[in-house]
Design a protein around this motif. Sequence first.
Motif, short mmCIF file in Angstrom:
data_model
loop_
_atom_site.label_atom_id
_atom_site.label_comp_id
_atom_site.label_asym_id
_atom_site.label_seq_id
_atom_site.Cartn_x
_atom_site.Cartn_y
_atom_site.Cartn_z
N ALA A 28 22.33 50.40 31.72
CA ALA A 28 22.82 50.27 30.34
C ALA A 28 24.32 49.97 30.29
N TYR A 29 25.10 50.52 31.23
CA TYR A 29 26.55 50.32 31.20
C TYR A 29 26.96 48.92 31.64
N LEU A 30 26.06 48.15 32.27
CA LEU A 30 26.37 46.78 32.68
C LEU A 30 26.08 45.85 31.50
N LEU A 31 27.13 45.45 30.81
CA LEU A 31 26.98 44.64 29.61
C LEU A 31 26.54 43.22 29.92
N GLY A 32 26.94 42.71 31.08
CA GLY A 32 26.59 41.35 31.46
C GLY A 32 27.73 40.70 32.21
N LEU A 33 27.81 39.37 32.09
CA LEU A 33 28.82 38.60 32.81
C LEU A 33 29.82 38.00 31.83
N THR A 34 31.09 38.06 32.21
CA THR A 34 32.17 37.46 31.44
C THR A 34 32.75 36.31 32.26
N ASP A 35 32.99 35.18 31.62
CA ASP A 35 33.62 34.05 32.29
C ASP A 35 35.11 34.33 32.39
N VAL A 36 35.58 34.53 33.62
CA VAL A 36 37.00 34.75 33.87
C VAL A 36 37.50 33.59 34.71
N ARG A 37 38.12 32.63 34.02
CA ARG A 37 38.66 31.44 34.67
C ARG A 37 37.62 30.73 35.53
N GLY A 38 36.42 30.56 34.95
CA GLY A 38 35.35 29.83 35.61
C GLY A 38 34.51 30.64 36.58
N ARG A 39 34.78 31.93 36.68
CA ARG A 39 34.02 32.78 37.60
C ARG A 39 33.26 33.84 36.81
N ALA A 40 31.97 33.99 37.11
CA ALA A 40 31.15 35.01 36.46
C ALA A 40 31.57 36.39 36.98
N THR A 41 32.01 37.24 36.06
CA THR A 41 32.51 38.57 36.43
C THR A 41 31.66 39.64 35.74
N PRO A 42 31.01 40.52 36.53
CA PRO A 42 30.23 41.60 35.92
C PRO A 42 31.14 42.47 35.06
N THR A 43 30.65 42.84 33.88
CA THR A 43 31.46 43.58 32.92
C THR A 43 30.75 44.86 32.52
N LEU A 44 31.46 45.98 32.67
CA LEU A 44 30.92 47.31 32.38
C LEU A 44 31.49 47.85 31.08
N ASP A 45 30.66 48.59 30.36
CA ASP A 45 31.14 49.36 29.22
C ASP A 45 31.58 50.71 29.77
N LEU A 46 32.88 50.93 29.79
CA LEU A 46 33.42 52.16 30.36
C LEU A 46 32.91 53.39 29.61
N ARG A 47 32.72 53.27 28.31
CA ARG A 47 32.18 54.39 27.53
C ARG A 47 30.82 54.81 28.07
N LEU A 48 29.92 53.84 28.26
CA LEU A 48 28.58 54.16 28.73
C LEU A 48 28.60 54.68 30.17
N LYS A 49 29.47 54.13 31.00
CA LYS A 49 29.59 54.59 32.39
C LYS A 49 30.00 56.06 32.44
#
Length: 158
Positions: A44-65
Amino acid sequence: MSARTGEIQFVTLGLGAEVFAVPVEYVREILDYTPPSALPEGPAYLLGLTDVRGRATPTLDLRLKLGLAAVPPTLATRILVLDVPVEGRQLALGLVADRVIEVAAFTPDEIEPAPDIGVRWRSDYMRGVVRRDTDFVVLFDLPRLLTSQDAAVLDAAA
């Protein structure tokens, strides 16, 4: 760490009324919030992927973690893009925080050990705490916050 003063710099961030901090050396950049691209079947805490300068970066919700309730993003919501050393390698990830506050410097003698009781956060996630006025800043131990299981999930997501 500043060689002259012995101070260690941290980026402070807020989750609700609580203030946390991550070492500035791990912070690559801070982005305005954009919804990550969702991933199926992740924790649940893994929100998905964010494009960071052309690179897929896993993004976590710190609240849920941390076991807090999710809240909708606001104009102050930020994604901290971090490079965290985990198991002998660098793990790139985004952490969603309600807001980023400032870069603060603390001396080693200001940093108290993480208490075992009396706080609602698991003490093994904490590097320590710093007293500020009547409140505390909780300093994250990022490699411990991200378990080896988390690292495997994040690697698979990327």
